[in-house]
Write a protein that holds these residues in place. Structure first.
Motif, PDB file in Angstrom:
ATOM      1  N   ARG A 199      -4.184   0.407  -6.554  1.00 30.92           N
ATOM      2  CA  ARG A 199      -4.085  -1.089  -6.769  1.00 30.92           C
ATOM      3  C   ARG A 199      -4.896  -1.983  -5.891  1.00 30.92           C
ATOM      4  O   ARG A 199      -5.652  -2.757  -6.562  1.00 30.92           O
ATOM      5  CB  ARG A 199      -2.735  -1.391  -6.483  1.00 30.92           C
ATOM      6  CG  ARG A 199      -2.251  -2.858  -6.682  1.00 30.92           C
ATOM      7  CD  ARG A 199      -1.199  -3.399  -5.954  1.00 30.92           C
ATOM      8  NE  ARG A 199      -0.097  -2.411  -5.564  1.00 30.92           N
ATOM      9  CZ  ARG A 199       0.081  -1.883  -4.185  1.00 30.92           C
ATOM     10  NH1 ARG A 199      -0.842  -2.116  -3.165  1.00 30.92           N
ATOM     11  NH2 ARG A 199       1.069  -0.851  -4.248  1.00 30.92           N
ATOM     12  N   ARG A 200      -5.366  -1.248  -4.632  1.00 34.05           N
ATOM     13  CA  ARG A 200      -6.368  -1.934  -3.704  1.00 34.05           C
ATOM     14  C   ARG A 200      -7.590  -2.023  -4.476  1.00 34.05           C
ATOM     15  O   ARG A 200      -8.227  -2.867  -4.396  1.00 34.05           O
ATOM     16  CB  ARG A 200      -5.951  -1.335  -2.254  1.00 34.05           C
ATOM     17  CG  ARG A 200      -7.154  -2.385  -1.416  1.00 34.05           C
ATOM     18  CD  ARG A 200      -6.609  -2.064   0.073  1.00 34.05           C
ATOM     19  NE  ARG A 200      -6.841  -0.574   0.228  1.00 34.05           N
ATOM     20  CZ  ARG A 200      -6.257  -0.070   1.304  1.00 34.05           C
ATOM     21  NH1 ARG A 200      -5.242  -0.595   2.127  1.00 34.05           N
ATOM     22  NH2 ARG A 200      -6.415   1.302   1.498  1.00 34.05           N
ATOM     23  N   LEU A 253      -8.038  -4.079  -7.586  1.00 31.09           N
ATOM     24  CA  LEU A 253      -7.849  -5.325  -7.336  1.00 31.09           C
ATOM     25  C   LEU A 253      -9.144  -6.084  -6.613  1.00 31.09           C
ATOM     26  O   LEU A 253      -9.776  -7.063  -6.758  1.00 31.09           O
ATOM     27  CB  LEU A 253      -6.639  -5.912  -6.281  1.00 31.09           C
ATOM     28  CG  LEU A 253      -5.323  -5.818  -7.170  1.00 31.09           C
ATOM     29  CD1 LEU A 253      -4.296  -6.389  -6.200  1.00 31.09           C
ATOM     30  CD2 LEU A 253      -5.232  -6.745  -8.255  1.00 31.09           C
ATOM     31  N   THR A 254      -9.606  -5.191  -5.754  1.00 29.29           N
ATOM     32  CA  THR A 254     -10.850  -5.493  -4.920  1.00 29.29           C
ATOM     33  C   THR A 254     -11.970  -5.405  -6.109  1.00 29.29           C
ATOM     34  O   THR A 254     -13.050  -6.461  -6.014  1.00 29.29           O
ATOM     35  CB  THR A 254     -11.325  -4.637  -3.776  1.00 29.29           C
ATOM     36  OG1 THR A 254      -9.941  -4.373  -3.139  1.00 29.29           O
ATOM     37  CG2 THR A 254     -12.417  -5.019  -3.021  1.00 29.29           C
TER      38      THR A 254
END
Lengths: 379, 223, 387
Positions: free
Chosen positions: A16-17, A20-21
Motif C-alpha cells: 500500500r505504501r 501510494l507513493t
C-alpha cells in the motif's frame, strides 16, 4: 542481479505504501509535464517563423490597418524580394467555441512566400481561380469533417454578415509546427464584401538576405515614422513572440507552481523512505552482521527510492504524453500543444533526482547504523 | 596456536562525560573445534565481548586475533568482509528477515560471495538439511515456530562455512523442548562437523552442552 | 470524542519528522490552491465590478466585442433622445458614446500588451459613478489630454501625471489617474471621445453607455432599441456585458486553479494516508490499551481522524500564511475575447483563506479515514501480542 530480490521484497513489503507513493509521484509529474508543456508550446509558437521574413504592422497596434498604397513602396525597397499582405478575419463558425484562425490573403503573392503551406498543384489552381474559394488546413478538415468542395459559412465580427466560402484546397504544413488549422481566403473578396472599406492588416516581406533584417527594419520604420500610419517592422519571429507575451507572466507562474509541486512530492517521497527506514533498523543490523558492507546498504536504499520515484515518474510523464496526443482538446487554446521529448526527459530526470534526494537521509542512516546499538534494542 | 586469541581486552563505554567500564584485562583462548560457553549475570558485558569477537564492536584497548589475523585495527569495510568470511552469528531473537522465505534467509550470506546461483542453492539446501528443515524451505518466518526459526538462523550461520560460530543466548526465547533441540544441533555441529562455537548464555543447562564454561563477572573473566 | 486530544498532540510530537513533512506537503498544496484562487478571484472581481446594472450598454448587432462594433452619430442621437435615458440636473442625457481601440504597448516588465484606449463623454463620471480621480484632474473637453487607470500606471512607461503619451500622430498629456471601483476600467486609458474619434476609426462610435431612468424596466429598453429599424443594435445591462466578456478567461483561470490544486491534493493525500497508516501500526499496543480500558472503537476512529485533521490543519495554516504576501500583487494577461490587456491583483480574501482551510481539512479527513478505520477495527489480542 543477485541483490535484486532483496530490493524487490523491500518494495513490496508494504504494498500500500509503495503504491501510494508511486501514485503520488505519478500525479506530481503528470502535473509538471502538463505545465511545462504549456511553456514549451507557447515558446514554440514564437519559434515558428522564417528568419528571412519581416512583418510590417501599424505602430499603434495590430488592430490598426495599413494603407494599401504601402505595397508599391515596400516592394521597391532594396533587399526586399517580395511583399504580400493579410488580414485577420476573426469570424465565427457556427459557435464561438469552434475557434480557429482565419486570414484574408493576397494568394498570388502570399503562397509563394510561405512554402510552409504545401498545396497540391491542382487545388492551388482551383483556389486561385475562385474568388470565394478557401484554402484550409488538413487539421481543420479533420476537426470538422469537411470535404473538398464543401461550403462553409463564417459569421463576420469585424465586418458583420454571413460570409460563404467553398473549400477548394487543402494544405499540409511543412514543418508541422506551422499549424494545420488555418483558414485562408481571398483578400479581394473581403475588400468587395466590405464595400471597399478594408485595407491590409499587415504586410509580410521576404528578404534576400536575412542578415539585412535590422537595417531594413530601421529603414522602413523611418520612412513612415511621421506619416498618418507609422509602421512597426519586425522579424516574423519577433511578431509571433509578441502574441505569446500577451499572455503575461504565465511563464513565471508555471515555474513557481512547478517548484511547489516538486517540493511537495519530495516531502511525500522522503517521508515514505524514512518510515521504511525506521522499520528496518534491526534487519539492516542483521545484514551488517552477516557481513554486508555499509556502502552496499546505502546503495540498496537509494535504489529502492529511485525505483519508486522513477516508476511513478514514468507513469505520470508518459500518462501526460498519452493524454495530450495529436488533436487533444488543449490545442484549441494553444496550437500544437503536445509533450515534447525534451519534457519527457526532463520529467524522468527530475523523478530520478527526487528518488536520490528523498532516499539520501535514510540511506545514510542505514549506512551509519551501529549494529551493536540496534541489536541491543531488539534483544 | 589457538584459533581465537583475545589478550588484555578492555572495554569502556562513554555516556555524556561519564566512563562506564565493562570489562578489563580479559584474556581468552579458543581452540579450533572448541565449544565454549560464556556465562555471567545480566549486564556483565558478555554480549559485548561476543560482539567484539564478531567484529561488530571495537575494544577500548587490547588485541583480538582470529586465525592469525588481528581484527581490532580493521576499518569497518574490512571488518564487514572479514565477518562475512569468518563469522556465523546466531541471535537470541533469530532476526530472520520477515519478507524472505527460509531458503532466501539462509541464502543471504552467500550473496556476498561469488558463487553462482546453482552453487548457492546447493549450499543452502545442504545447510537446511543439516538443521532438518528442507521441507520448510519456502515458508516465511511467520509460518514457522520459534524453534524452527532458530534452526533457520543456525542454517544461515553455517551456510558459508565460517571459521567460527558465535551464538548470543540462542535458546533464550525458546521453550524447553525447542531449546533442547537447538542445543543438540549445536553439539552436533561441533562434534560431527568440527565447528568452533562460542555461546553466550545465562542458562547453566545450556552451558553444560559445551566443552568448557567461563564466567564474566564484574568485568573479570573466571574459569 | 472521548479520547483526549492531548493524546493526539503528544503523539504528533513523538514523531516530529513524519508529522512535519506531511504537514509541509499539505502546506504547499494549500498555498498553491490559495494563490490560484486569489488569482482567479482577483480577475473575477475586476470583471464583475465593471459596469453597472443601472446602465444600459449598446453595441452594433452581431458584434461579439466592443472592438468590432460601430454606431454612427445618427444612432447616438436617436438613443440619446429616448425617454428612458436618465438626465442630469441640467436636463442633459446621462449618456457616454464611446470609442474603443487597443494600442499595442510594451509593458515595463517586458512583453506586448493591447491596452484599451477609451474615448468617453466628458460627462462619463456621472454616467458611471464609481469613477474617481485619484491624482491630477479630469481631462478638459477639446484638449489633447488623457487619464490613466490605476491598474496600469506602474506597468507602462510615460504614465505619470505630466508625462506625454504619443499615439495617433499626436502628443497627449497625462493629466490624471483614475480609479474605477477595482473594475477592468482601471486597466484603460481614457480620453475624450470627440477628440479620439478622428484619430482612430472615423465617424463611428463603438458603444453607447447610458443610465436608465428605471433600471427595472431594462427589458422594455432592450426591446425598444433592438426593434427600432433606424438602429441596428443589441442592448445589454452594462455589468452583464462585461461579465460575459470575461467569462471564458475566468473559467479558464478557475479550471486551472482547481485542476492544479486538485492534482496536488491527490498527491498530498496519498502522503497523508501513508503517514497515518504508519502511525496506526506503530501505535498498535497503545490502541489495544485504550480498547482494554473501555474506549469504544468509534472513539478510536474519531481520535485518529482528529489527528489526521490536526496535521492537515497545521499544514493548511502554514500554507495560508505563506501565501498572504502575494495579496495585492498585480499581474496582467490578455482577455482574448476583447483582445485587451487586463491587469488585476491577487486577492487573498478571508473567503479564499477559509476555502483553503476547508480544503486542508478535507484532505486530512480523506487521508485519515482508512487508517483511522483500521485502528478502530483492530482486535485487542493481536495488538497486545505485537507489543
Amino acid at each position: 542481479m543477485k541483490y535484486a530480490r532483496l530490493i524487490w521484497v523491500n518494495l513490496i513489503r508494504n504494498k500500500r505504501r509503495t503504491i501510494l507513493t508511486v501514485l503520488s509521484v505519478a500525479v506530481a509529474l503528470f502535473l509538471f509535464t502538463t505545465l511545462r508543456s504549456v511553456v514549451t508550446a507557447l515558446n514554440a509558437v514564437s519559434e515558428v517563423g522564417s528568419e528571412s521574413r519581416l512583418v510590417v504592422s501599424s505602430a499603434m497596434g495590430i488592430t490598426f490597418p495599413l494603407p494599401q498604397s504601402y505595397y508599391e513602396r515596400l516592394r521597391a525597397q532594396e533587399g526586399v524580394e517580395s511583399v504580400t499582405w493579410a488580414n485577420w478575419f476573426g469570424g465565427v463558425y457556427v459557435d464561438p467555441s469552434n475557434f480557429f484562425a482565419q486570414f484574408a490573403i493576397d494568394a498570388e503573392t502570399y503562397l509563394p512566400m510561405y512554402p510552409e503551406v504545401v498545396v497540391p498543384e491542382d487545388q492551388r489552381a482551383a483556389f486561385l481561380a475562385e474568388r470565394t474559394g478557401a484554402l484550409v488546413g488538413s487539421g481543420l478538415m479533420e476537426r470538422f469533417g469537411w470535404s473538398l468542395g464543401q461550403s462553409v459559412t463564417l459569421q463576420g465580427t469585424i465586418i458583420p454578415g454571413d460570409w460563404e466560402f467553398t473549400i477548394r484546397a487543402v494544405y499540409d504544413p511543412n514543418p508541422a509546427s506551422y499549424g494545420d488549422q488555418l483558414f485562408f481566403f481571398h483578400y479581394d473578396h473581403l475588400y468587395e464584401g466590405s464595400n471597399q472599406q478594408m485595407s491590409p492588416g499587415w504586410y509580410a516581406l521576404q528578404l534576400a538576405d536575412p542578415n539585412s533584417a535590422p537595417e531594413v527594419i530601421n529603414r522602413i520604420d523611418a520612412i513612415y515614422e511621421n506619416s498618418t500610419a507609422p509602421t512597426k517592422t519586425e522579424t516574423e519571429r519577433a511578431f509571433q513572440t509578441g502574441f505569446v507575451t500577451m499572455w503575461g507572466n504565465i511563464g513565471f507562474l508555471v515555474q513557481a507552481i512547478g517548484t511547489a509541486v516538486f517540493f511537495a512530492i519530495l516531502l511525500v517521497s522522503a517521508n515514505t523512505m524514512m518510515m521504511a527506514g525506521r522499520e528496518r533498523i534491526s534487519e539492516n543490523a542483521v545484514l551488517k552482521t552477516l557481513g554486508f558492507p555499509d556502502g552496499l546498504l546505502f546503495v540498496f536504499v537509494l535504489i529502492e527510492a529511485v525505483t519508486i520515484t522513477l516508476l511513478g515518474g514514468a507513469l505520470g510523464v508518459f500518462g501526460a504524453k498519452a493524454m495530450f496526443g495529436p488533436g487533444n482538446p488543449m490545442t484549441m487554446f494553444i496550437p500544437g500543444f503536445e509533450v515534447h521529448t525534451s519534457t519527457v526527459t526532463l520529467g524522468l530526470t527530475i523523478a530520478i533526482v527526487l528518488g536520490l534526494v528523498s532516499g539520501f537521509v535514510p540511506a545514510f542512516q542505514a549506512m551509519r547504523l551501529s549494529v551493536v546499538q540496534s541489536l541491543r534494542r531488539v534483544a | 596456536m589457538a584459533l581465537v586469541e583475545i589478550s588484555n581486552l578492555r572495554k569502556v563505554y562513554h555516556r555524556d562525560s561519564q566512563e562506564i567500564p565493562v570489562f578489563d584485562a580479559v584474556d581468552l583462548e579458543l581452540d579450533s573445534g572448541g565449544f565454549l560457553a560464556l556465562m555471567g549475570p545480566s549486564g556483565s558485558g558478555k554480549t559485548t565481548l561476543l560482539n567484539i569477537l564478531a567484529g561488530l564492536d571495537s575494544p577500548t584497548s587490547g588485541s583480538v586475533m582470529v586465525d592469525g589475523q588481528e581484527i581490532t585495527g580493521m576499518k569497518p569495510k574490512q571488518l564487514a568482509a572479514w565477518r562475512a568470511r569468518h563469522v556465523g552469528f546466531i541471535f537470541q531473537f533469530y532476526n530472520l528477515l520477515p519478507v524472505l522465505t527460509a531458503f532466501q534467509n539462509v541464502e543471504l550470506p552467500l550473496l556476498l560471495t561469488k558463487l553462482s546461483k546453482k552453487d548457492r542453492r546447493d549450499h543452502v539446501m545442504t545447510a537446511m538439511g543439516v538443521v532438518g528443515l528442507t521441507d520448510r524451505a519456502d515458508h516465511f518466518p511467520r509460518q514457522l515456530s520459534g524453534g524452527q526459526e532458530q534452526r533457520v538462523g543456525i542454517a544461515r550461520a553455517i551456510v558459508s562455512d565460517p571459521t567460527m560460530i558465535l551464538a548470543d543466548e540462542p535458546t533464550g526465547d525458546l521453550d524447553a523442548k525447542s531449546a533442547d533441540e537447538i542445543l543438540t544441533l549445536l553439539q552436533r555441529l561441533n562434534e560431527e562437523f568440527g565447528k568452533t562455537i562460542m555461546m553466550v548464555t545465562h542458562d547453566a543447562h545450556a552451558a553444560e552442552r559445551a566443552h568448557a564454561t567461563t564466567h564474566l563477572d564484574k568485568g573479570v573473566l573466571h574459569r | 470524542m472521548k479520547i483526549p486530544i492531548l493524546y493526539n498532540l503528544r503523539s504528533l510530537k513523538e514523531r516530529p519528522v513524519s508529522t512535519l513533512t506531511t504537514a509541509a506537503g499539505m502546506a504547499l498544496v494549500v498555498a498553491v490552491f490559495v494563490a490560484m484562487m486569489a488569482l482567479s478571484n482577483g480577475f473575477r472581481a475586476a470583471m464583475v465590478r465593471t459596469g453597472s446594472s443601472d446602465n444600459a450598454f449598446v453595441l452594433r448587432r452581431g458584434a461579439t466585442a466592443e472592438m468590432y462594433s460601430g454606431i454612427g452619430r445618427n444612432g447616438v442621437s436617436i438613443v440619446a433622445g429616448m425617454p428612458f435615458v436618465a438626465r442630469d440636473a441640467n436636463n442633459l442625457p446621462l449618456i457616454s458614446p464611446e470609442i474603443f481601440v487597443v494600442l499595442g504597448l510594451r509593458r515595463l516588465n517586458g512583453g506586448l500588451a493591447n491596452v484599451v484606449v477609451r474615448g468617453v463623454s466628458a460627462r462619463v463620471m456621472q454616467v458611471r459613478d464609481n469613477i474617481e480621480i485619484t491624482e491630477g484632474r479630469a481631462f478638459r473637453p477639446g484638449a489633447a489630454e488623457i487619464l490613466i487607470g490605476e491598474a496600469i500606471i506602474d506597468r507602462f512607461p510615460n504614465t505619470a501625471v505630466g508625462d506625454t503619451f504619443k499615439f495617433g500622430g499626436r502628443d497627449w498629456t497625462v493629466v490624471g489617474h483614475f480609479s474605477a471601483g477595482g473594475s477592468s476600467f482601471e486597466s484603460e486609458v481614457w480620453g475624450e471621445n470627440e477628440l479620439l474619434m478622428p484619430v482612430f476609426r472615423g465617424e463611428v462610435f463603438q458603444s453607447i453607455s447610458f443610465r436608465m431612468t428605471d433600471p427595472g424596466s431594462f427589458d422594455g429598453v432592450k426591446q425598444t432599441l433592438e426593434d427600432d429599424r433606424r438602429l441596428f443594435v443589441e442592448v445589454f445591462r452594462e455589468n452583464e456585458f462585461y461579465a460575459s466578456q470575461s467569462e471564458l478567461l475566468g473559467q479558464i483561470l478557475n479550471f486551472i486553479a482547481v485542476f492544479i490544486a486538485g492534482v496536488m491534493a491527490v498527491g498530498a493525500v496519498f502522503g497523508a494516508i501513508n503517514t497515518m497508516y504508519a502511525a496506526v501500526s506503530s501505535r498498535a499496543p497503545e490502541i489495544a490499551v485504550l480498547l482494554t480500558l473501555g474506549f469504544k472503537p468509534g472513539n478510536v476512529l474519531s481520535s485518529f481522524l482528529a489527528e489526521a485533521v490536526l496535521i492537515a490543519f497545521l499544514g493548511g495554516l502554514a500554507g495560508c500564511i505563506i501565501t498572504l504576501p502575494i495579496n495585492g500583487l498585480v499581474t496582467s494577461t490578455t482577455n482574448w475575447n476583447s483582445f485587451s490587456e487586463v491587469a488585476f491583483a491577487f486577492r487573498v480574501t478571508p473567503n479564499v483563506l477559509v476555502n483553503g482551510m476547508i480544503f486542508a481539512v478535507v484532505m486530512g479527513l480523506i487521508g485519515g479515514f482508512f487508517p483511522a478505520r483500521k485502528a478502530a477495527k483492530q482486535p485487542v489480542v493481536v495488538a497486545l501480542r505485537e507489543g
